[in-house]
Structures are given as structure tokens and as C-alpha cells.
Scaffold this active site. Structure first.
Site, mmCIF file in Angstrom:
data_model
loop_
_atom_site.group_PDB
_atom_site.id
_atom_site.type_symbol
_atom_site.label_atom_id
_atom_site.label_comp_id
_atom_site.label_asym_id
_atom_site.label_seq_id
_atom_site.Cartn_x
_atom_site.Cartn_y
_atom_site.Cartn_z
ATOM 1 N N GLU A 1 0.837 -1.189 0.000
ATOM 2 C CA GLU A 1 0.000 0.000 0.000
ATOM 3 C C GLU A 1 0.877 1.245 0.000
ATOM 4 O O GLU A 1 2.095 1.159 0.207
ATOM 5 C CB GLU A 1 -0.927 0.015 1.217
ATOM 6 C CG GLU A 1 -2.005 -1.050 1.185
ATOM 7 C CD GLU A 1 -2.956 -0.968 2.369
ATOM 8 O OE1 GLU A 1 -2.727 -0.116 3.250
ATOM 9 O OE2 GLU A 1 -3.915 -1.749 2.416
ATOM 10 N N HIS B 1 -9.158 9.595 3.692
ATOM 11 C CA HIS B 1 -8.823 8.531 2.744
ATOM 12 C C HIS B 1 -9.007 9.071 1.335
ATOM 13 O O HIS B 1 -10.042 9.682 1.031
ATOM 14 C CB HIS B 1 -9.712 7.308 2.968
ATOM 15 C CG HIS B 1 -9.172 6.068 2.323
ATOM 16 N ND1 HIS B 1 -9.193 5.870 0.960
ATOM 17 C CD2 HIS B 1 -8.566 4.978 2.855
ATOM 18 C CE1 HIS B 1 -8.635 4.705 0.683
ATOM 19 N NE2 HIS B 1 -8.243 4.149 1.819
ATOM 20 N N ARG C 1 -0.965 8.792 2.022
ATOM 21 C CA ARG C 1 -2.372 9.176 1.864
ATOM 22 C C ARG C 1 -2.595 10.687 1.821
ATOM 23 O O ARG C 1 -3.445 11.180 1.081
ATOM 24 C CB ARG C 1 -3.205 8.573 2.996
ATOM 25 C CG ARG C 1 -3.416 7.085 2.848
ATOM 26 C CD ARG C 1 -4.237 6.524 3.983
ATOM 27 N NE ARG C 1 -4.533 5.119 3.770
ATOM 28 C CZ ARG C 1 -5.210 4.368 4.614
ATOM 29 N NH1 ARG C 1 -5.656 4.897 5.743
ATOM 30 N NH2 ARG C 1 -5.446 3.095 4.349
ATOM 31 N N HIS D 1 -11.559 9.795 7.369
ATOM 32 C CA HIS D 1 -11.395 8.357 7.548
ATOM 33 C C HIS D 1 -10.939 7.944 8.938
ATOM 34 O O HIS D 1 -11.477 7.008 9.516
ATOM 35 C CB HIS D 1 -10.390 7.849 6.510
ATOM 36 C CG HIS D 1 -10.177 6.373 6.513
ATOM 37 N ND1 HIS D 1 -11.214 5.465 6.371
ATOM 38 C CD2 HIS D 1 -9.043 5.624 6.641
ATOM 39 C CE1 HIS D 1 -10.733 4.226 6.400
ATOM 40 N NE2 HIS D 1 -9.436 4.296 6.579
ATOM 41 N N ARG E 1 -0.997 8.563 9.497
ATOM 42 C CA ARG E 1 -1.013 7.113 9.693
ATOM 43 C C ARG E 1 -0.647 6.379 8.415
ATOM 44 O O ARG E 1 -1.208 6.620 7.358
ATOM 45 C CB ARG E 1 -2.402 6.659 10.157
ATOM 46 C CG ARG E 1 -2.536 5.149 10.349
ATOM 47 C CD ARG E 1 -3.904 4.796 10.852
ATOM 48 N NE ARG E 1 -4.945 5.023 9.865
ATOM 49 C CZ ARG E 1 -5.378 4.099 9.002
ATOM 50 N NH1 ARG E 1 -4.835 2.907 8.987
ATOM 51 N NH2 ARG E 1 -6.347 4.392 8.164
#
Length: 535
Positions: A131, A247, A293, A354, A389
Site C-alpha cells: 500500500e 482517505h 495518503r 477516515h 497514519r
């Protein structure tokens, strides 16, 4: 910025002499991965009661698509995972906590597998995917895009077989009961039983996040920040409340729920296109769609603005059909319900709120600044995530820190030899009479305000506007005494929103998920530090 209005201590008035009482060694508030992990661990030597405001599996964990980031793959190691986490956190991670969680992660995941969790495999070997922000494929998943549900169901199955654990569903935690900075339990409400006082030797808050304060969110309706608000009213310190993660890719169809399109779709080769069909991420970051992100969310926002469109598109048409449907069955199902064939059509996406990176400040033992009160999971701020995060680190943190919270709370409870006795309390907040209020309208207005003014991009003017509006709503909502969750949730959301705004205003720089257009640079000299809020 004005001084924040100090909220009243308790949302309801109560007299301990007239209410029913329940006693337990350990009280766990919340039923996601962290709460259930804590309960299982604490039950080894203590009686445990779990309360949850809805059914036991209605929480952010159940809806988590991504996976668990864990060092189990050949060629990967703790140092690599730690480095990626620290890089994403942009200087604000607690390195010791990061090491602890990443090092203990493999043990916790292996334990889950022993308990029956079925993560995706190929030829009897775990499948690892990559990811954004990760330099190595270390994400394990279950049923393609239903990892959270598999983790949740495994823990629930374990809970149901445990005689030391009781579960009260549809039980709303109104407030923590404290005396002289010591937590003694909570005041709770059930639609049939009314208000009940639950007394505990140790209380663990695992109440999840607060995505519902934003109009666009991946969070279910239960994520109203109740634990954060309860802890703040009780005098606990909150930290890093400005860091709300958005997100980058949620399904965007007018009128539809903002369904998450997991980051792993991009890890499998999905690319982002703008309104004109042009791929744009390579011009913003060398890792393109696999950038962190915050970068992807901000880039999408810029493309939407430049092209005058409400969304961008995720293109996965080039991924083999069989692999696509095997890896992402839930996404396939949801998109089909809106007439989108993910093997042939572009998927309209845009960012949504998110994950709350900040939360109740805890130490490495999950202890808060209030005695006998612990916090874990998204409700807590451990220092694991810093300012941003890293994807799929949240389930890992929930497993590890929930386990630690359970161990520590159990140890502390065993040290209390005396039987629990109710405190003599007669709380009278002096609330004004309830005038006519359209709570739904206020809630929707708050969500829209937060999305416009305290979203992916912030600046002083918009933050001051947000503060003024929230303060106005607080003046005629916060002094009221409601008798049901609708009112209490709105009061909690207003408080949490005000704390987010206050912290976002104070941090005059851009770092991680906190992006100030009027202070676009990261300022390590003045702002490489945490913001702590206390009542």
C-alpha cells in the site's frame, strides 16, 4: 481565537441513590478490534463487561477493508516497517511505541490465525500486498477486501466462548464517573433499562473515532467521538486532535454512502485519472498512486479544483478480470449496485474523512492521565502514527495496544482487594429547559461546516469562521439535558469538532494530514511537537 467554552462535567443529572448499579472488575467501552482484544486479555484473571452502543459488530473495525500491516513476509523486517511508519509520521511518531507495536505485531497476528482467522493464501502461503507509503509488500488481507470483518468475527467468536466476559449491546456510555481524577466507571443508558451506573475497578475506552463530524466520511454512524468527549469532560488529556486523516478514494455517487475503495486497489496497479482522462499522480509524487495518503488526498483535491469536477476516477480496467473479482469482491458488489462494472468502467472517487490520528493521550501501557482509565484503538493517541497514519497500521495497533491495555488493566484490578462500592453522588448540571431544536439539522450543518472549513485544506480565516459557528451552536445545545443518544451524540460531536478546530488553528504549519494553505511549509523549529488539550 476565542477561549473555548468549558463544557459541563456531566451530560445528565443523576442521583446514585435512585439508580440501578452494576459491578465489574474491568469495563470495556467499545467492541472493535482494540476493545475486544483488551477484553480477551483482561478476562484471564478478571470479570469483564463490554458495552457497545449498537450491536457488537457495528464499528469501524468491521468496515475496514485494507488489511493488517505486519512483518511476516520473507525479506521484510522490523526495521523496514518501522522506517516506513516513521517516514509517514513526519517527525511526530513515538519511536519506542512504533518499535513495540511493530515488534509485537507478528505474535498477535499469529495468535489471530490460531483462533481461526483466515487470511488470504496462495499455495498455503499468506498473500502479501503493498500500500501507499510502504516500501515492501507486508499487508495481509482476508476475503480480498473484508479484513476488518474477519478480524472482528474471529474476536467475537472468542468472546462468546469466554465465561468471564459479558456483553451489553445497545448500551450508550454517557459519561465517565470520576472523583479526584480517579475513574470509577460510567453512567450508561439502555432504551429499555434507562440510566444505569456501571462501577469498575478499571475502565478501558475503545470507542473508536469521530468521522461523523464530517459530511464526507467512510465511518459508520456510530463514530461520533463519544469516548473523546467523555474523556475530555472527565479531565483526561487529548493530543494531536488536528490530525484527521482523509482517505483518498471513496466511491462518489451523489446521494450514496461514501463507500471506501481500499488503498490496496492502487497497490494492485490501480491508477488515478482526472476528468480529462489524464493520469496525474506522477506529477505530484515520485511514488505516484503509492504516495502517502495525505499526498494523494491533496493531489486529488487540486485536480478536482483545476478541472472543475466533483471527483476523479480510479482506473482498474487493465487488471485481469479474474484477479480483480477475487481480490475485491465487496468493491465489485457495491459498484455493481450502482451500475458500475469495475472490469470495464472507471470508478468515480474522492477523499473522505477516515481516521482520527489524535485522541486520548496514553502512555506505552495504554494509561490515560486519569487514574484507573485506559484507552486503546482509534480513540487513543499512542504516538504510533505521528502526523500521518501509514496504511493498515491501525488494525495492527488495535491488536497490540488492546492486548496491552487488557494486561495492564487486569494487573491494576488485581491490586485492588476491596469490593466496589458506589460513590454517593447527586449531580445537578443545572441545564436549561429544552427549547425546540432540530438536532438533525444542526448535526448536518456541523458536518458541512467541518468539511468546508476544517477538511483537507485549512486556513486561519476558515478556522475562525468554524470556531464562531460551533460556538454559536454550543450556546444553545450544550446547556441542554437530553434523554437519548441523539442529543448526547450531537453534544459530543460539537465538543470534538471544537477541539479539532482549536488544534488546527494553533498548529501554524503544514505537516502530514494537517495542511494549512496559509502556512504551507513544515516548521520543525517551532512545531515539531505535540499539542495537548485539557479541560
Amino acid at each position: 481565537m476565542k477561549k473555548r467554552t468549558v463544557p459541563k462535567r456531566y451530560l445528565i443529572s443523576f442521583d446514585t441513590r435512585t439508580l440501578s448499579h452494576i459491578f465489574t472488575d474491568i469495563l470495556v467501552v467499545g467492541s472493535g478490534v482494540a476493545g475486544l482484544s483488551a477484553a480477551i486479555q483482561a478476562s484471564n484473571h478478571s470479570s469483564v463487561l463490554i458495552i457497545t452502543k449498537d450491536k457488537i459488530d457495528e464499528n469501524n473495525t468491521t468496515y475496514a477493508q485494507g488489511g493488517v500491516a505486519v512483518v511476516l513476509s520473507p525479506g521484510d523486517n522490523i526495521s523496514k516497517h518501522k522506517k516506513d511508519t516513521l517516514t509517514a509520521g513526519q517527525g511526530l511518531c513515538n519511536a519506542a511505541v512504533v518499535s513495540k507495536i511493530i515488534s509485537e505485531g507478528p505474535k498477535r497476528v499469529q495468535e489471530m490465525i490460531e483462533w481461526g482467522a483466515e487470511f488470504d493464501k496462495e499455495n498455503d502461503h499468506l498473500i502479501f500486498t503493498q500500500e501507499g507509503g510502504h516500501g515492501f509488500p507486508r499487508i495481509i488481507r482476508a476475503l480480498g477486501d473484508s479484513t476488518g470483518r474477519e478480524v472482528e468475527n474471529t474476536l467475537i467468536h472468542r468472546i462468546k466462548k469466554n465465561k468471564n466476559i459479558k456483553v451489553f449491546e445497545y448500551t450508550y456510555a454517557i459519561d465517565l464517573i470520576t472523583d479526584d481524577n480517579v475513574c470509577h466507571g460510567i453512567a450508561a443508558w439502555h432504551p429499555k433499562k434507562g440510566t444505569t451506573l456501571i462501577w469498575a475497578k478499571q475502565t478501558i475506552l475503545a470507542t473508536g473515532g469521530c468521522g461523523q463530524v464530517y459530511r464526507e466520511t467512510t465511518n459508520p454512524g456510530v463514530a461520533t467521538g463519544d469516548g473523546l468527549a467523555m474523556a475530555y469532560r472527565a479531565g483526561a488529556a487529548l493530543q494531536d486532535m488536528e490530525f484527521v486523516q482523509f482517505h483518498p478514494t471513496t466511491l462518489y455517487i451523489a446521494g450514496a454512502v461514501r463507500f471506501l475503495i481500499t488503498e490496496t486497489v492502487r497497490g494492485e496497479g490501480g491508477i488515478l485519472l482526472n476528468k480529462n482522462g489524464d493520469r496525474f499522480m506522477p506529477k505530484y509524487h515520485e511514488k505516484a498512486e503509492l504516495a502517502p495518503r495525505d499526498v494523494v488526498s491533496q493531489s486529488i483535491l487540486k485536480e478536482m479544483r483545476e478541472t472543475g469536477n466533483t471527483h476523479v476516477y480510479l482506473d482498474i480496467r487493465h487488471i485481469p478480470r479474474k484477479r480483480l473479482f477475487t481480490r475485491f469482491p465487496k468493491i465489485k458488489e457495491i459498484c455493481e449496485s450502482f451500475g458500475i462494472d469495475i472490469s470495464k468502467d472507471l470508478i468515480p472517487v474522492r477523499p473522505s474523512a477516515h481516521y482520527m490520528i489524535g485522541g486520548i493521550k496514553v502512555n506505552r501501557f495504554s494509561m490515560t492521565t486519569v487514574k484507573h482509565l485506559y484507552a486503546c484503538g482509534e480513540a487513543a493517541c499512542t504516538g504510533m502514527h505521528g502526523a500521518n497514519r501509514l496504511g493498515s497500521n491501525s488494525l495492527l495497533e488495535g491488536l497490540v495496544m488492546g492486548n496491552i491495555a487488557g494486561i495492564e488493566a487486569c494487573k491494576s484490578a488485581q491490586g485492588i482487594k476491596t469490593n466496589l462500592t458506589p460513590l454517593s453522588m447527586n449531580e445537578k448540571p443545572g441545564a436549561s429547559k429544552i427549547s425546540w431544536l432540530d438536532l438533525e439539522d444542526i448535526g448536518n450543518s456541523l458536518k458541512s461546516l467541518m468539511w468546508r472549513n476544517v477538511g483537507i485544506e485549512r486556513n486561519e480565516k476558515r478556522l475562525l469562521q468554524a470556531e464562531e459557528m460551533i460556538d454559536m451552536w454550543c450556546k444553545y445545545v450544550m446547556d441542554k439535558e437530553f434523554s437519548n443518544p441523539e442529543g448526547w451524540e450531537l453534544q459530543n460531536m460539537l465538543l470534538v469538532a471544537s477541539l479539532i478546530v482549536s488544534s488546527a488553528y494553533k498548529r501554524r504549519e503544514s505537516r502530514g494530514v494537517h495542511h494549512r494553505t496559509d502556512y504551507p511549509q513544515t516548521d520543525d523549529i517551532h512545531w515539531k511537537k505535540h499539542l495537548v488539550l485539557m479541560k
